[in-house]
Write a protein that holds these residues in place. Sequence first.
Motif, PDB file in Angstrom:
ATOM      1  N   ALA A 209       0.926  -1.256   0.046  1.00 21.82           N
ATOM      2  CA  ALA A 209      -0.104   0.046  -0.180  1.00 21.82           C
ATOM      3  C   ALA A 209       0.981   1.267  -0.033  1.00 21.82           C
ATOM      4  O   ALA A 209       1.554   1.356   0.997  1.00 21.82           O
ATOM      5  CB  ALA A 209      -0.922   0.017   1.204  1.00 21.82           C
ATOM      6  N   VAL A 210       0.856   1.963  -1.029  1.00 21.32           N
ATOM      7  CA  VAL A 210       1.613   3.298  -1.086  1.00 21.32           C
ATOM      8  C   VAL A 210       0.670   4.398  -1.307  1.00 21.32           C
ATOM      9  O   VAL A 210      -0.206   4.565  -1.957  1.00 21.32           O
ATOM     10  CB  VAL A 210       2.388   3.180  -2.565  1.00 21.32           C
ATOM     11  N   LYS A 211       1.194   5.224  -0.361  1.00 16.97           N
ATOM     12  CA  LYS A 211       0.372   6.673  -0.179  1.00 16.97           C
ATOM     13  C   LYS A 211       0.275   7.444  -1.619  1.00 16.97           C
ATOM     14  O   LYS A 211       0.951   7.556  -2.197  1.00 16.97           O
ATOM     15  CB  LYS A 211       0.875   7.483   0.908  1.00 16.97           C
ATOM     16  N   ILE A 212      -1.003   7.862  -1.983  1.00 16.38           N
ATOM     17  CA  ILE A 212      -1.150   8.790  -2.853  1.00 16.38           C
ATOM     18  C   ILE A 212      -0.645  10.117  -2.567  1.00 16.38           C
ATOM     19  O   ILE A 212      -1.426  10.855  -1.873  1.00 16.38           O
ATOM     20  CB  ILE A 212      -2.617   8.696  -3.492  1.00 16.38           C
ATOM     21  N   GLU A 213       0.022  10.887  -3.416  1.00 14.35           N
ATOM     22  CA  GLU A 213       0.740  12.183  -3.025  1.00 14.35           C
ATOM     23  C   GLU A 213      -0.160  13.222  -3.888  1.00 14.35           C
ATOM     24  O   GLU A 213      -0.543  12.997  -5.096  1.00 14.35           O
ATOM     25  CB  GLU A 213       2.149  12.204  -2.979  1.00 14.35           C
ATOM     26  N   GLY A 214       0.186  14.439  -3.594  1.00  9.72           N
ATOM     27  CA  GLY A 214      -0.266  15.643  -4.338  1.00  9.72           C
ATOM     28  C   GLY A 214      -1.736  15.878  -4.487  1.00  9.72           C
ATOM     29  O   GLY A 214      -2.293  16.389  -5.526  1.00  9.72           O
ATOM     30  N   LYS A 215      -2.736  15.270  -3.482  1.00 13.25           N
ATOM     31  CA  LYS A 215      -4.087  15.604  -3.683  1.00 13.25           C
ATOM     32  C   LYS A 215      -4.344  17.020  -3.333  1.00 13.25           C
ATOM     33  O   LYS A 215      -3.809  17.900  -2.580  1.00 13.25           O
ATOM     34  CB  LYS A 215      -4.766  14.764  -2.433  1.00 13.25           C
ATOM     35  N   LEU A 216      -5.535  17.582  -3.890  1.00 12.20           N
ATOM     36  CA  LEU A 216      -6.022  18.832  -3.411  1.00 12.20           C
ATOM     37  C   LEU A 216      -7.221  18.941  -2.631  1.00 12.20           C
ATOM     38  O   LEU A 216      -7.753  19.895  -2.411  1.00 12.20           O
ATOM     39  CB  LEU A 216      -6.436  19.598  -4.680  1.00 12.20           C
ATOM     40  N   ALA A 217      -7.589  17.622  -2.162  1.00 14.16           N
ATOM     41  CA  ALA A 217      -9.040  17.711  -1.476  1.00 14.16           C
ATOM     42  C   ALA A 217      -8.440  16.332  -0.442  1.00 14.16           C
ATOM     43  O   ALA A 217      -7.596  15.269  -0.859  1.00 14.16           O
ATOM     44  CB  ALA A 217     -10.080  17.209  -2.258  1.00 14.16           C
ATOM     45  N   PHE A 218      -8.887  16.287   0.905  1.00 15.13           N
ATOM     46  CA  PHE A 218      -9.019  15.260   1.687  1.00 15.13           C
ATOM     47  C   PHE A 218      -7.506  14.840   2.054  1.00 15.13           C
ATOM     48  O   PHE A 218      -7.049  13.724   1.945  1.00 15.13           O
ATOM     49  CB  PHE A 218      -9.742  13.927   1.140  1.00 15.13           C
ATOM     50  N   ARG A 219      -6.791  16.056   2.235  1.00 15.41           N
ATOM     51  CA  ARG A 219      -5.279  15.742   2.223  1.00 15.41           C
ATOM     52  C   ARG A 219      -4.766  15.054   3.537  1.00 15.41           C
ATOM     53  O   ARG A 219      -3.778  14.305   3.487  1.00 15.41           O
ATOM     54  CB  ARG A 219      -4.671  17.101   2.245  1.00 15.41           C
ATOM     55  N   ILE A 220      -5.427  15.191   4.558  1.00 20.20           N
ATOM     56  CA  ILE A 220      -5.364  14.352   5.580  1.00 20.20           C
ATOM     57  C   ILE A 220      -5.494  12.946   5.496  1.00 20.20           C
ATOM     58  O   ILE A 220      -4.974  12.070   6.178  1.00 20.20           O
ATOM     59  CB  ILE A 220      -6.045  14.887   7.011  1.00 20.20           C
ATOM     60  N   VAL A 221      -6.585  12.667   4.683  1.00 21.20           N
ATOM     61  CA  VAL A 221      -6.703  10.895   4.536  1.00 21.20           C
ATOM     62  C   VAL A 221      -5.624  10.345   3.898  1.00 21.20           C
ATOM     63  O   VAL A 221      -5.168  10.755   2.972  1.00 21.20           O
ATOM     64  CB  VAL A 221      -7.807  10.751   3.988  1.00 21.20           C
ATOM     65  N   GLU A 222      -4.858   9.434   4.475  1.00 19.83           N
ATOM     66  CA  GLU A 222      -4.008   8.687   3.822  1.00 19.83           C
ATOM     67  C   GLU A 222      -4.668   7.619   2.759  1.00 19.83           C
ATOM     68  O   GLU A 222      -4.673   6.400   2.986  1.00 19.83           O
ATOM     69  CB  GLU A 222      -3.116   7.903   4.796  1.00 19.83           C
ATOM     70  N   ASN A 223      -5.077   8.118   1.663  1.00 20.13           N
ATOM     71  CA  ASN A 223      -5.436   7.051   0.648  1.00 20.13           C
ATOM     72  C   ASN A 223      -4.252   6.476  -0.080  1.00 20.13           C
ATOM     73  O   ASN A 223      -3.085   6.934  -0.151  1.00 20.13           O
ATOM     74  CB  ASN A 223      -6.201   7.948  -0.638  1.00 20.13           C
ATOM     75  N   ALA A 224      -4.412   5.172  -0.500  1.00 17.79           N
ATOM     76  CA  ALA A 224      -3.348   4.485  -1.047  1.00 17.79           C
ATOM     77  C   ALA A 224      -3.557   3.837  -2.288  1.00 17.79           C
ATOM     78  O   ALA A 224      -4.959   3.640  -2.520  1.00 17.79           O
ATOM     79  CB  ALA A 224      -2.780   3.371   0.067  1.00 17.79           C
ATOM     80  N   GLU A 225      -2.630   3.613  -3.182  1.00 20.37           N
ATOM     81  CA  GLU A 225      -2.711   2.478  -4.252  1.00 20.37           C
ATOM     82  C   GLU A 225      -2.193   1.412  -3.625  1.00 20.37           C
ATOM     83  O   GLU A 225      -0.943   0.918  -3.110  1.00 20.37           O
ATOM     84  CB  GLU A 225      -1.647   3.138  -5.276  1.00 20.37           C
ATOM     85  N   ILE A 226      -3.143   0.180  -3.794  1.00 18.55           N
ATOM     86  CA  ILE A 226      -2.732  -1.140  -3.304  1.00 18.55           C
ATOM     87  C   ILE A 226      -2.433  -2.172  -4.556  1.00 18.55           C
ATOM     88  O   ILE A 226      -2.955  -2.108  -5.477  1.00 18.55           O
ATOM     89  CB  ILE A 226      -4.028  -1.764  -2.447  1.00 18.55           C
ATOM     90  N   THR A 227      -1.205  -2.870  -4.302  1.00 20.83           N
ATOM     91  CA  THR A 227      -0.935  -3.878  -5.167  1.00 20.83           C
ATOM     92  C   THR A 227      -0.719  -5.022  -4.478  1.00 20.83           C
ATOM     93  O   THR A 227      -0.545  -5.396  -3.350  1.00 20.83           O
ATOM     94  CB  THR A 227       0.416  -3.582  -5.769  1.00 20.83           C
ATOM     95  N   LEU A 228      -1.775  -6.160  -5.328  1.00 26.83           N
ATOM     96  CA  LEU A 228      -1.737  -7.583  -4.613  1.00 26.83           C
ATOM     97  C   LEU A 228      -0.940  -8.385  -5.590  1.00 26.83           C
ATOM     98  O   LEU A 228      -1.616  -8.678  -6.903  1.00 26.83           O
ATOM     99  CB  LEU A 228      -3.204  -7.887  -4.669  1.00 26.83           C
ATOM    100  N   THR A 229      -0.135  -9.212  -5.342  1.00 27.26           N
ATOM    101  CA  THR A 229       0.795 -10.101  -5.963  1.00 27.26           C
ATOM    102  C   THR A 229       0.673 -11.241  -5.369  1.00 27.26           C
ATOM    103  O   THR A 229       1.533 -11.400  -4.443  1.00 27.26           O
ATOM    104  CB  THR A 229       2.328  -9.335  -6.250  1.00 27.26           C
ATOM    105  N   ASP A 230       0.056 -12.325  -5.894  1.00 26.16           N
ATOM    106  CA  ASP A 230      -0.097 -13.712  -5.200  1.00 26.16           C
ATOM    107  C   ASP A 230      -0.357 -13.581  -3.742  1.00 26.16           C
ATOM    108  O   ASP A 230       0.417 -14.341  -3.208  1.00 26.16           O
ATOM    109  CB  ASP A 230       1.246 -14.478  -5.676  1.00 26.16           C
ATOM    110  N   VAL A 231      -1.134 -12.791  -3.249  1.00 27.52           N
ATOM    111  CA  VAL A 231      -1.399 -12.537  -1.808  1.00 27.52           C
ATOM    112  C   VAL A 231      -2.322 -13.980  -1.259  1.00 27.52           C
ATOM    113  O   VAL A 231      -3.551 -14.058  -1.948  1.00 27.52           O
ATOM    114  CB  VAL A 231      -2.335 -11.086  -1.710  1.00 27.52           C
TER     115      VAL A 231
END
Length: 397
Positions: A209-231
Amino acid sequence: MTTTLEDQLVADFYDYESLLSDEERKLLLKARAFMREEVKPLVNENWAAGTFPKELIGKFRESGLAGLPYEGYGEHRPAVSNLLSGLMAMEMSRVDASVATFFGVHNGLAMYSIHSGGSQEQRDRWLPELAAMDKIGAFAMTEPLGGSDVAGGMRTTARRDGDSWVLNGAKRWIGNATFADYVVVWARDVEDDNVKGFVVEKGTPGFSAVKIEGKLAFRIVENAEITLTDVRVPEADRLQGIASFRDVAEILRATRGGVAWQALGVMIGAYELALDYAGRREQFGRPIARFQLVQDLLVKSLGHITASWGMLVHLARLQDAGVFKDEHSALAKAFVTARMREVVAWSREIFGGNGIVLDYDIARFFADAEAIYSFEGTREMNTLIVGKAITGQSAFV
């Protein structure tokens, strides 16, 4: 019960809070005090930095506010009404929509998925520690290439392998995912093509789970890009009550209504800021609250708030009666978020140039409203849900 001036909302023009019981009102005032005393002092600094104040997790834990909707779990054993749950979401968003979203993802999307879609054993295993906020939850459905069409176009896959499932794919915009202990991941079973739910624990090999940076809204929320590899996820961690996306839709129906309450909170927060500013800001030797055009903006805002509040009160009654439908929550989300967009714009307008800096808070509300307008189904998608219900004709393609 008696209340102080700090406890009263100037935006509650029709006294909707009087519909609560005394016990429910005490819980709402507890949330109001918590947001005022613990959250408000932290939000602008963290919004500017794009960071989530993790010290709040311990304070939320001590507050006992989590787990309220779930009977038998949390500090308050009886489940609370949907009206109180909605007002809680409103109250938190009235101070900060990002922190409200952190709480809503944990207490709503993640916990409700387990409560609604899990077996009794799974509810007993996961919900007590989530209700106590000893563990934090997240909800992973949206994908990099799938938002509105994720029901039929989910690309994340699940393949049964003995007593386990193997998940592969990616998710995007997943709140809390960078630090959550449990992430509810939705994936398409390659055998029967149905969507199923899995609870993935932090640290599981192949989960990133990698945090999405550069947001102009909801900047406090730690939105992430998730990668699932043979989980690999044990069959015991698959939500046993979820057989298809139809079951998932039951969850989204409830949470979509919660987002409408969140939009109401943003409207109220923006209106309160504008009303206070108009009384203090002087131009041409008098407060701008005495100008007709400023009063017009304030009254239009109050009208939107009052109408939206009335809609949501009855939506909560339909939920409590167990008769609310997809189109009910869809209309609320579409209507209230559109009204929110107008109110925050009018409120920011009252601030003039001061409305674009964080010092006055209103800029944060203005920016965060755009995220609420888009997630949990865009206005267009929710319009088509309601359109199909009232015409009997599907306009989906």
